[in-house]
Scaffold this motif. Sequence first.
Motif, mmCIF file in Angstrom:
data_model
loop_
_atom_site.group_PDB
_atom_site.id
_atom_site.type_symbol
_atom_site.label_atom_id
_atom_site.label_comp_id
_atom_site.label_asym_id
_atom_site.label_seq_id
_atom_site.Cartn_x
_atom_site.Cartn_y
_atom_site.Cartn_z
ATOM 1 N N ASP A 62 63.811 -2.957 31.218
ATOM 2 C CA ASP A 62 63.255 -3.415 32.234
ATOM 3 C C ASP A 62 61.701 -3.533 32.495
ATOM 4 O OD1 ASP A 62 65.720 -4.231 33.485
ATOM 5 O OD2 ASP A 62 65.808 -2.332 34.717
ATOM 6 N N MET A 63 61.109 -3.597 31.139
ATOM 7 C CA MET A 63 59.736 -3.643 30.950
ATOM 8 C C MET A 63 59.226 -5.034 30.263
ATOM 9 S SD MET A 63 59.135 0.144 29.767
ATOM 10 C CE MET A 63 57.290 -0.144 30.155
ATOM 11 N N ALA A 64 60.169 -5.909 30.319
ATOM 12 C CA ALA A 64 59.916 -7.371 29.986
ATOM 13 C C ALA A 64 60.329 -8.274 31.039
ATOM 14 C CB ALA A 64 60.518 -7.416 28.396
ATOM 15 N N ARG A 65 59.882 -9.594 31.160
ATOM 16 C CA ARG A 65 60.178 -10.463 31.565
ATOM 17 C C ARG A 65 59.991 -11.946 31.011
ATOM 18 N NH1 ARG A 65 55.573 -13.118 33.132
ATOM 19 N NH2 ARG A 65 53.653 -12.020 33.049
ATOM 20 N N ARG A 66 60.736 -12.876 31.689
ATOM 21 C CA ARG A 66 60.692 -14.409 31.043
ATOM 22 C C ARG A 66 59.485 -14.809 31.693
ATOM 23 N NH1 ARG A 66 63.747 -15.379 27.007
ATOM 24 N NH2 ARG A 66 65.595 -14.543 27.044
ATOM 25 N N ASP A 67 58.534 -15.709 30.774
ATOM 26 C CA ASP A 67 57.336 -16.141 31.174
ATOM 27 C C ASP A 67 57.584 -17.560 30.604
ATOM 28 O OD1 ASP A 67 54.896 -17.117 32.186
ATOM 29 O OD2 ASP A 67 53.560 -15.749 30.938
ATOM 30 N N ASP A 68 57.947 -18.575 31.794
ATOM 31 C CA ASP A 68 58.191 -20.074 31.616
ATOM 32 C C ASP A 68 56.888 -20.692 31.587
ATOM 33 O OD1 ASP A 68 61.041 -19.424 31.388
ATOM 34 O OD2 ASP A 68 61.239 -19.838 33.756
ATOM 35 N N CYS A 69 55.865 -20.284 31.834
ATOM 36 C CA CYS A 69 54.622 -20.978 32.109
ATOM 37 C C CYS A 69 53.655 -20.386 31.140
ATOM 38 C CB CYS A 69 54.084 -20.880 33.410
ATOM 39 S SG CYS A 69 52.964 -22.008 33.718
ATOM 40 N N ILE A 70 53.193 -21.053 30.003
ATOM 41 C CA ILE A 70 52.344 -20.414 29.066
ATOM 42 C C ILE A 70 51.073 -21.436 28.986
ATOM 43 C CG2 ILE A 70 52.105 -20.203 26.523
ATOM 44 C CD1 ILE A 70 54.152 -18.368 27.585
ATOM 45 N N GLN A 71 49.904 -20.455 29.104
ATOM 46 C CA GLN A 71 48.779 -21.391 28.695
ATOM 47 C C GLN A 71 48.072 -21.489 27.674
ATOM 48 O OE1 GLN A 71 46.062 -19.932 31.949
ATOM 49 N NE2 GLN A 71 47.035 -20.799 33.547
ATOM 50 N N VAL A 73 45.110 -22.682 24.629
ATOM 51 C CA VAL A 73 43.680 -23.057 24.519
ATOM 52 C C VAL A 73 43.482 -23.716 23.069
ATOM 53 C CG1 VAL A 73 41.325 -22.264 24.680
ATOM 54 C CG2 VAL A 73 43.002 -20.928 25.867
ATOM 55 N N HIS A 74 42.877 -24.844 23.284
ATOM 56 C CA HIS A 74 42.580 -25.740 21.979
ATOM 57 C C HIS A 74 41.195 -25.147 21.560
ATOM 58 C CE1 HIS A 74 41.129 -29.348 20.069
ATOM 59 N NE2 HIS A 74 42.384 -29.482 19.825
ATOM 60 N N GLU A 75 40.766 -25.243 20.484
ATOM 61 C CA GLU A 75 39.659 -25.011 19.689
ATOM 62 C C GLU A 75 38.567 -25.584 20.419
ATOM 63 O OE1 GLU A 75 40.042 -27.177 15.893
ATOM 64 O OE2 GLU A 75 41.283 -25.578 15.143
ATOM 65 N N SER A 76 38.483 -26.405 21.097
ATOM 66 C CA SER A 76 37.439 -26.786 21.849
ATOM 67 C C SER A 76 37.129 -26.220 23.113
ATOM 68 C CB SER A 76 37.623 -28.369 22.137
ATOM 69 O OG SER A 76 38.809 -28.698 23.022
ATOM 70 N N GLY A 77 38.336 -25.205 23.721
ATOM 71 C CA GLY A 77 38.405 -24.713 24.752
ATOM 72 C C GLY A 77 38.792 -25.292 25.968
ATOM 73 N N ARG A 78 39.371 -26.349 25.535
ATOM 74 C CA ARG A 78 40.356 -26.996 26.558
ATOM 75 C C ARG A 78 41.863 -26.132 26.851
ATOM 76 N NH1 ARG A 78 43.420 -31.953 26.684
ATOM 77 N NH2 ARG A 78 43.835 -31.470 24.310
ATOM 78 N N VAL A 79 42.157 -26.000 28.118
ATOM 79 C CA VAL A 79 43.310 -25.278 28.384
ATOM 80 C C VAL A 79 44.318 -26.280 28.844
ATOM 81 C CG1 VAL A 79 44.433 -23.374 30.037
ATOM 82 C CG2 VAL A 79 41.775 -23.016 29.151
ATOM 83 N N LEU A 80 45.641 -25.878 28.205
ATOM 84 C CA LEU A 80 46.713 -26.676 28.422
ATOM 85 C C LEU A 80 47.786 -25.698 29.114
ATOM 86 C CD1 LEU A 80 46.973 -29.379 25.666
ATOM 87 C CD2 LEU A 80 45.964 -29.756 27.721
ATOM 88 N N GLN A 81 48.676 -26.354 29.920
ATOM 89 C CA GLN A 81 49.720 -25.301 30.342
ATOM 90 C C GLN A 81 50.998 -26.072 30.102
ATOM 91 O OE1 GLN A 81 49.059 -23.580 34.271
ATOM 92 N NE2 GLN A 81 51.189 -24.200 34.941
ATOM 93 N N PHE A 82 52.017 -25.376 29.311
ATOM 94 C CA PHE A 82 53.149 -25.823 29.195
ATOM 95 C C PHE A 82 54.172 -24.807 29.801
ATOM 96 C CE2 PHE A 82 57.083 -25.504 26.418
ATOM 97 C CZ PHE A 82 57.361 -26.853 26.557
ATOM 98 N N LYS A 83 55.183 -25.639 30.545
ATOM 99 C CA LYS A 83 56.355 -24.910 31.246
ATOM 100 C C LYS A 83 57.551 -25.194 30.630
ATOM 101 C CE LYS A 83 57.837 -24.491 35.885
ATOM 102 N NZ LYS A 83 58.373 -23.341 35.771
ATOM 103 N N PHE A 84 58.203 -24.140 30.240
ATOM 104 C CA PHE A 84 59.570 -23.973 29.785
ATOM 105 C C PHE A 84 60.482 -24.310 30.988
ATOM 106 C CE2 PHE A 84 57.513 -21.344 26.564
ATOM 107 C CZ PHE A 84 58.049 -21.739 25.404
ATOM 108 N N GLU A 85 61.607 -24.996 30.562
ATOM 109 C CA GLU A 85 62.446 -25.074 31.543
ATOM 110 C C GLU A 85 63.019 -23.607 32.063
ATOM 111 O OE1 GLU A 85 65.395 -27.724 29.835
ATOM 112 O OE2 GLU A 85 64.067 -29.431 29.635
ATOM 113 N N ASP A 86 63.754 -23.560 33.217
ATOM 114 C CA ASP A 86 64.090 -22.267 33.663
ATOM 115 C C ASP A 86 64.975 -21.418 32.815
ATOM 116 O OD1 ASP A 86 62.736 -22.821 35.975
ATOM 117 O OD2 ASP A 86 64.444 -23.670 37.054
ATOM 118 N N GLY A 87 64.410 -20.389 32.701
ATOM 119 C CA GLY A 87 65.087 -19.133 31.799
ATOM 120 C C GLY A 87 65.042 -19.526 30.153
ATOM 121 N N GLU A 88 64.358 -20.428 29.848
ATOM 122 C CA GLU A 88 63.896 -20.672 28.420
ATOM 123 C C GLU A 88 62.682 -20.056 27.665
ATOM 124 O OE1 GLU A 88 64.353 -24.693 26.782
ATOM 125 O OE2 GLU A 88 66.321 -24.928 27.900
#
Length: 188
Positions: A62-71, A73-88
Amino acid sequence: MAKTRLLASAKGALHSFAREHVTAPAEKKALTAAYRKVVRLLTPFIAKKFPPEDMALLDKYDMARRDDCIQCVHESGRVLQFKFEDGEGPLLPDRYCSSRRFVPSTKCMDAIDDWILKKDAHEKALKEIRDKYYALIEASRNVEDVLEVWPAAKVVLAPYMHQLPVAVSEATIAFIRKNNAGAELEAA
């Protein structure tokens, strides 16, 4: 034939039915393809940083969790957020700060950009289609008017059909036309 007035509660049920069942198949297909491409490109990158075997061991305790939302960073510094479908989403250490960002390949970042565009197009198409259904719902006065245009809504409207005293029968309409209460006021 008697018509049944479309009550506010029936309109609410129709709105819910439309939100649940309206689809935009072409846009959904494009969105799904873009999503799968990002998952295919991003998952190995995350697995390299957080090996699945290690994460499985952490999860066992119980020391891990699913992270469905990943941020990312592009080389230029631009941040994009990708959301996995629930549980994926990938397993990450539980104490891993979700504000940390990944720096995947340019190809992966381009795929995330494409996914964002497809997601926006899908949401826009759904809104346009739903707005048409909402217009029908709000402009209709009777249940039968809705069913004439949208037969699938019968599932939702069945409980509202022919509820008295909302429904006015033809006999009642004929009586009122013949009786015409207040006609003497017109003559004066």
